[in-house]
Design an enzyme around this catalytic site. Structure first.
Site, mmCIF file in Angstrom:
data_model
loop_
_atom_site.group_PDB
_atom_site.id
_atom_site.type_symbol
_atom_site.label_atom_id
_atom_site.label_comp_id
_atom_site.label_asym_id
_atom_site.label_seq_id
_atom_site.Cartn_x
_atom_site.Cartn_y
_atom_site.Cartn_z
ATOM 1 N N VAL A 265 43.504 46.590 34.465
ATOM 2 C CA VAL A 265 42.845 45.866 33.962
ATOM 3 C C VAL A 265 42.943 44.604 34.960
ATOM 4 O O VAL A 265 43.838 44.271 35.647
ATOM 5 C CB VAL A 265 44.915 45.078 33.141
ATOM 6 C CG1 VAL A 265 44.629 43.972 32.435
ATOM 7 C CG2 VAL A 265 45.267 46.788 32.176
ATOM 8 N N LYS A 266 42.073 43.907 33.849
ATOM 9 C CA LYS A 266 41.100 42.461 34.870
ATOM 10 C C LYS A 266 42.968 41.281 34.001
ATOM 11 O O LYS A 266 41.702 40.992 33.538
ATOM 12 C CB LYS A 266 40.331 42.352 34.331
ATOM 13 C CG LYS A 266 39.724 41.254 35.783
ATOM 14 C CD LYS A 266 37.804 41.390 35.480
ATOM 15 C CE LYS A 266 37.284 40.142 36.813
ATOM 16 N NZ LYS A 266 38.174 40.446 38.086
#
Ligand code: PMP
Length: 286
Positions: free
Chosen positions: A150-151
């Site tokens: 997850v950025k």
């Protein structure tokens, strides 16, 4: 020309581009983002970035209020409005403003922010001579706590490791995962070359699956190089023939030492240079 920023659904002068102090992106790091390059007025690998953004959103249960097509258009319009030839786009989606507290039901609409700007690269000398690395004592987030895939807007994990790199006089730091295996650097993925084979940590090793990483894997395979996504340890890096990092900002940059051990010949290697050249060709053509 005044810079224009996309916020709350429209382009406004940068000075007027503001968000609420009650935005959960600010209060809790609750949101996601992408960093994207513009080469010769074209937004590079935009589809890949948009796909990753919507995947990050899915993982944190954030419903982006516009479609991927609309997001693509908004990015392109922001780049055009700022007359960016070669530059960088920061695309951010926060949970939006709400009352205090972690309950996402307390927020209203997610906030979309798009900034198109110029970019500062690493100095040319680092591309010519390669970069040195240290291993941070701060490990990468455990995937069971917050998946590095997850950025997210919460980059404290990476920032703490980067402080260790800066303290050691270096521009990057290597991060290990919870098993002591190589994960990635604070803002870049890592590759090695050993006996002609290109190796990089598998996405299960707790990494952000970089868009540049994936492009390099594709380019290497097209060039007939064997690529393995596998488990790597610091030892694998010490004894590698070549090592390099990949990232949207860095592109491809050679690593010539880790924790005081020289890697390979101590200068950018032939496969690294070849892949950098292929990557630069891709940036001009894609
Ligand atoms: N890992 C981390 C932690 C990052 O933040 C980034 C992006 N700066 C990367 C890897 C490289 O990803 P990309 O090639 O998509 O920029």
């Amino acid at each position: 020309m005044s810079r224009k920023v996309y916020v709350a659904g429209k382009l406004v002068p940068a000075e007027q581009a503001t968000v609420s102090v009650f935005d959960h992106g600010l209060l809790y790091g609750d949101g996601i983002f992408e960093g994207i390059r513009v080469y010769r007025r074209r937004v590079f690998l935009l589809k890949e970035h948009i796909d990753r953004l919507y995947e990050s959103a899915l993982a944190i249960r954030l419903v982006i209020p516009i479609s991927p097509d609309e997001m693509t258009k908004a990015v392109e319009e922001t780049v055009k409005a700022n007359d960016i030839v070669d530059g960088y786009v920061r695309l951010v989606v926060t949970r939006g403003a709400g009352s205090l507290g972690l309950d996402i039901r307390r927020t209203r609409e997610p906030q979309i922010i798009i900034i198109a700007d110029t970019i500062t690269m690493y100095p040319q000398a680092m591309y010519d001579n390669g970069m040195k690395l240290v291993t941070a004592t701060t490990i990468r987030n455990h995937p069971g706590a917050l998946s590095p895939r997850v950025k997210s807007l919460n980059y404290l994990n990476n920032i703490l490791a980067r402080i260790e790199g800066t303290d050691a006089g270096m521009e990057e730091a290597l991060m290990l995962n919870h098993n002591g295996e190589v994960a990635e650097c604070t803002g870049d993925n890592i590759f090695i070359v050993k006996n002609g084979v290109l190796k990089t940590p598998d996405s299960a090793c707790g990494i952000l699956e970089g868009i540049t990483r994936n492009a390099i894997i594709r380019l290497a395979r097209e060039a007939g190089i064997t690529v393995e996504e596998c488990v790597l340890t610091r030892h694998d890096i010490f004894v590698a023939d070549e090592c390099f990092l990949t990232g949207t900002a860095a592109e491809v940059i050679a690593i010539v030492s880790l924790d005081g051990r020289q890697i390979g010949a101590g200068k950018p290697g032939p496969i690294t240079n070849d892949l950098l050249e292929r990557f630069r060709r891709l940036t001009r053509s894609e």
